[in-house]
Design an enzyme around this catalytic site. Structure first.
Site, mmCIF file in Angstrom:
data_model
loop_
_atom_site.group_PDB
_atom_site.id
_atom_site.type_symbol
_atom_site.label_atom_id
_atom_site.label_comp_id
_atom_site.label_asym_id
_atom_site.label_seq_id
_atom_site.Cartn_x
_atom_site.Cartn_y
_atom_site.Cartn_z
ATOM 1 N N LYS A 94 76.867 -45.119 67.278
ATOM 2 C CA LYS A 94 78.169 -44.568 66.936
ATOM 3 C C LYS A 94 78.631 -43.571 67.991
ATOM 4 C CE LYS A 94 76.343 -43.404 63.005
ATOM 5 N NZ LYS A 94 76.062 -42.921 61.634
ATOM 6 N N THR B 182 84.881 -34.874 57.629
ATOM 7 C CA THR B 182 83.995 -35.940 58.097
ATOM 8 C C THR B 182 82.635 -35.920 57.411
ATOM 9 O OG1 THR B 182 83.254 -34.521 59.917
ATOM 10 C CG2 THR B 182 85.090 -36.021 60.356
ATOM 11 N N GLY C 225 79.845 -37.003 55.343
ATOM 12 C CA GLY C 225 79.528 -38.255 54.669
ATOM 13 C C GLY C 225 80.045 -39.508 55.342
ATOM 14 N N THR C 226 80.686 -39.374 56.506
ATOM 15 C CA THR C 226 81.235 -40.563 57.148
ATOM 16 C C THR C 226 80.143 -41.517 57.621
ATOM 17 O OG1 THR C 226 81.421 -39.286 59.204
ATOM 18 C CG2 THR C 226 83.409 -39.530 57.877
ATOM 19 N N GLY C 227 78.998 -40.990 58.058
ATOM 20 C CA GLY C 227 77.894 -41.856 58.477
ATOM 21 C C GLY C 227 77.339 -42.666 57.319
ATOM 22 N N CYS C 228 77.183 -42.003 56.168
ATOM 23 C CA CYS C 228 76.714 -42.698 54.963
ATOM 24 C C CYS C 228 77.694 -43.801 54.578
ATOM 25 C CB CYS C 228 76.589 -41.724 53.786
ATOM 26 S SG CYS C 228 75.522 -40.299 54.081
#
Length: 265
Positions: free
Chosen positions: A173, A204, A206-209
């Protein structure tokens, strides 16, 4: 209806972890299940406390899901200790789990450490070899590849190192000052850029989850890896572009049910 299992930590603020995973899978038309690796006391500004699940209890959670409703995909998020990682690896191998997506959560968005140092090594030995995809951000990819990543060329090199060393596809990412949120997929020697633009939204957490869960949901529905990544990128970009906000700041999935349902098919 296709099914997905999230193996991750609970986020008491609802913006990341298990809560974000369940919302994301639901909005992407997949029945979501969970196995909780840890309870956390956190909000969008930081993690206050973490209480790990007992290894035997985590085992029982995973077995209970697989023995009743076999998941079409598995997303693995925060796992803070080597012992828990070994339990997960053992049970997923035993049940012959498919479409495993690993989000190697090492540090929270707010900067709190979420994985012990020895657990990183165990992660690479136990989980990455059975994963269909691993989704590190730039700092996580630097740890996994052992190299500094400061530009797109370095992203290409690091993704190749991780994928070749551990035998899984890699979605590296972007962001973190390297590029304008463009992500790089490396799969079986082939590279594919997913161009993105940086969205000026401070929420942002929690965006990875959310991204890794959306990928898992699309894999569960039968899409190939490249298509699953593309659909997941569109989903989370839509959430961020809508400038969703809650209180002092939150992840986009706190507003999951405001999103349209085009991804439910």
């Amino acid at each position: 209806m296709k099914t997905g299992l999230s193996i991750a930590g609970s986020d008491s603020s609802g913006g990341a972890g298990i809560q974000a995973d369940i919302k994301t899978m639901t909005m992407n038309g997949v029945f979501a299940m969970s196995a909780v690796t840890a309870l956390t006391a956190q909000n969008t500004t930081g993690v206050r406390s973490v209480q790990e699940a007992a290894p035997e209890f985590l085992k029982q959670q995973i077995d209970a899901v697989f023995e009743d409703i076999f998941p079409d995909a598995v997303k693995i998020g925060m796992v803070s200790s080597s012992e828990l990682i070994r339990i997960i690896s053992d049970r997923l191998r035993y049940h012959k789990a498919v479409n495993i997506v690993v989000d190697p959560v090492m540090v929270s968005t707010s900067g709190s450490a979420l994985m012990k140092n020895d657990a990183v090594v165990t992660l690479t030995e136990e989980l990455l070899p059975i994963a269909a995809l691993v989704t590190p951000n730039i700092p996580e990819a630097q740890v996994l590849s052992g190299m500094e990543i400061a530009n797109r060329e370095a992203m290409i090199e690091a993704a190749g190192i991780i994928g070749d060393n551990y035998g899984c596809a890699v979605l590296l990412k972007g962001g973190h000052s390297v590029n304008d949120a463009s992500d790089l997929l490396y799969d079986n020697g082939e590279y594919c850029w997913f161009e993105g633009r940086r969205i000026a939204n401070p929420n942002t957490h929690g965006t990875g989850c959310t991204l890794s869960s959306a990928i898992a949901a699309n894999l569960a529905k039968g899409y190939d890896l490249k298509t699953s990544v593309q659909r997941a990128k569109e989903y989370i970009s839509g959430a961020l572009a809508d400038m969703m906000n809650l209180g002092h700041g939150s992840g986009p999935m706190n507003h999951a049910f405001d999103l349209n349902s085009k991804f439910k098919d």
